[in-house]
Design an enzyme around this catalytic site. Sequence first.
Site, PDB file in Angstrom:
ATOM      1  NE  ARG A 112      29.400  36.199  43.942  1.00  0.00           N
ATOM      2  CZ  ARG A 112      29.722  37.244  44.716  1.00  0.00           C
ATOM      3  NH1 ARG A 112      30.500  38.197  44.264  1.00  0.00           N
ATOM      4  NH2 ARG A 112      29.269  37.313  45.951  1.00  0.00           N
ATOM      5  CG  HIS A 113      37.107  38.965  41.014  1.00  0.00           C
ATOM      6  ND1 HIS A 113      37.033  40.109  41.771  1.00  0.00           N
ATOM      7  CD2 HIS A 113      38.420  38.762  40.795  1.00  0.00           C
ATOM      8  CE1 HIS A 113      38.254  40.575  41.982  1.00  0.00           C
ATOM      9  NE2 HIS A 113      39.119  39.768  41.399  1.00  0.00           N
TER      10      HIS A 113
END
Lengths: 394, 394
Positions: B226-227
């Site tokens: 994920r970011h």
Amino acid sequence: MKAFDKLVVLDLTRVLAGPYASMMLADFGADVIKIESPATGDDSRSFGPFVGKESAYFMSLNRGKRSMTLNLKSPEAQELFKKMVKKADIVVENYRPGTMEKFGLGYDVLREINPRLIYAACSGFGHSGPYMSKPAYDVIVQGMGGIMSITGQEGGEPTRTGASVGDITAGLFTVIGILTALYSRSATGKGQKVDVAMLDCQVAILENAIARYLVSGTVPGPIGNRHPSITPFEAFRAKDGYIIIAVGNDRLWEKFCQLVNRTELIHDERFATNASRTKNQKQLKTILDGIFPAQTVDAWIEILDGAGIPCGPINTVDRVLTNPQIQARDMIVEVVHPVAGSLKMPGLPIKLSETPGAVETPAPLLGQHTEKILQDFMGLSKEQIADLRAQKAI
Amino acid sequence: MKAFDKLVVLDLTRVLAGPYASMMLADFGADVIKIESPATGDDSRSFGPFVGKESAYFMSLNRGKRSMTLNLKSPEAQELFKKMVKKADIVVENYRPGTMEKFGLGYDVLREINPRLIYAACSGFGHSGPYMSKPAYDVIVQGMGGIMSITGQEGGEPTRTGASVGDITAGLFTVIGILTALYSRSATGKGQKVDVAMLDCQVAILENAIARYLVSGTVPGPIGNRHPSITPFEAFRAKDGYIIIAVGNDRLWEKFCQLVNRTELIHDERFATNASRTKNQKQLKTILDGIFPAQTVDAWIEILDGAGIPCGPINTVDRVLTNPQIQARDMIVEVVHPVAGSLKMPGLPIKLSETPGAVETPAPLLGQHTEKILQDFMGLSKEQIADLRAQKAI
């Protein structure tokens, strides 16, 4: 003297891949004129982490550059940009393909203005092909290009590399493209277009995974931290962290077994040769997992280094900053920003004996050098600059 | 015409980092003379996978080069090498620091012979600092340089990137160093030494992880795919594989919710803004994990592409080879080897409009060009070559 002291770069890049490329040109002395939209500038000026109101993300990628604002949607700004192109060596941009053409500033226009111009475009999917106009981000090209499918724990999920190798390798290949075109220009006098796609770069760094698949017919998956054909060659948990060992041959294996007082393993059929150790890697890992927690990482490194067994810690970022080798190589540099104060960032990994690069000036404030560039580089009068402001061109 | 048509490179590199660098010079036309030890050659000739007896690992990194054998421990070979240096532009090597000096062929000797020479050394830890003489491998510098500590599933173990980014980024920075020195030489007429360390390169690609740590005081760890600050921006399991979506703003989020018929999520307080979605990322992931298995990856891509939501599959290596964009960009090339036959490998990720590179000849057999190089490039007679053979110098 720096290598690129006389080069002028018009830098239209934003966020990561493009700015990383132009940063390297600035580190080696190029006059990188970062051209930003007047209101907000480079998108990454709004990316955290922040020091006060200044983005540390932006500051660590734009050191050594100058900033001027230019509203490329305005006809006056487009005319001004064309005049700047006459005096520049390099234009570098990382817009989606077609954007520069919308501004009337595509390569076909600019090459007419300056046939010596090197025009570098760094985009997600490149300036050709069916995906040309699709948006891309680092995680998307890491996924599409195959590297995620071979990264991760054995049998586990595909894993994104924690540093943005999708962006950064594209930045590096873009620099290589620019410098190759510069070398060519020194012979021919002519510039050219450099077209680099983030996705292409992911394929280019896959290296032997493609050969392994084509030769074996087996689709490679993640195998954790181990080596596919040398054992033991991976990370183990020590008392206070991880230690990586790289026992590359049977002689080192014998030495290793002596060091850890497990000489019975030397003649154990399951582990006697590299081939058998690789075949029985899981059994061996279970045994070694019982050995390493007895000492700290530093203690293991002293023991293993003494015997010539390649090894190293898994450093967290805080330990990277204080590592004696990384410090001795000036790989952490400090830059003083006029608003944010002192900031540490990575140094230059290319050490040149005659024309070394250096990190000397901080990232610019938005439009910090607009007037100076228009006056000194473009020879505009204060009145002309005021007109441009009134027209919202700058 | 290719950009480096007139450049002569004496290539003493082995295995991965160095050969990757000299391969790029060969792709753009340089005459790369790979100098190998007479009996076994480049170590990687014995690395699998094999096609017959030929290493696909070696073949995919040494295309476009010529091979000559030279026993650098022999005084006759050392003299011959010095004569070759007089006529060369570039020497590139990736020995452990000190090895070239042991042969009597260190930079201080070679620069006297040819002041225009560019001497590039690519090593594990560089030609200075306390670790200078230590052995390094890709996994060791990936561990020591910090990237492993930020790669992996959230809360999980530090993870090696499945492609050898420790070697390959060092190869890329070495090329940039060589080309920077070449540009400098065009102005000054003088060559210089380029010193690149694999560990330094790992620090250079850490980018904002250092800023994040220094600003927040929190040591970054792995966070999966994920970011850190944009949500949803990660991979989900679809019916037949993984799909990555990159919903970069609230407008895209609204579109996405409509597409998947979950409009109630738009106004759900937990997910209404990017900040709240990031704060409640785990809850949101649980919901989205229930949505994506309903369709195949290809079906999702058609749906999401149509709405302009950035997305892509996680391709395994077999799918990389057949991807239409990668094919359209000529990123998989085929080379015919005289012994191994046809072999596919990554193409060139730098597309130049005027002096494009190309993959034209296969990797050389060990010593395939020894006689030709000694005759044509060095002007030796058949008798002189026979003498060198008798002395075991070649």
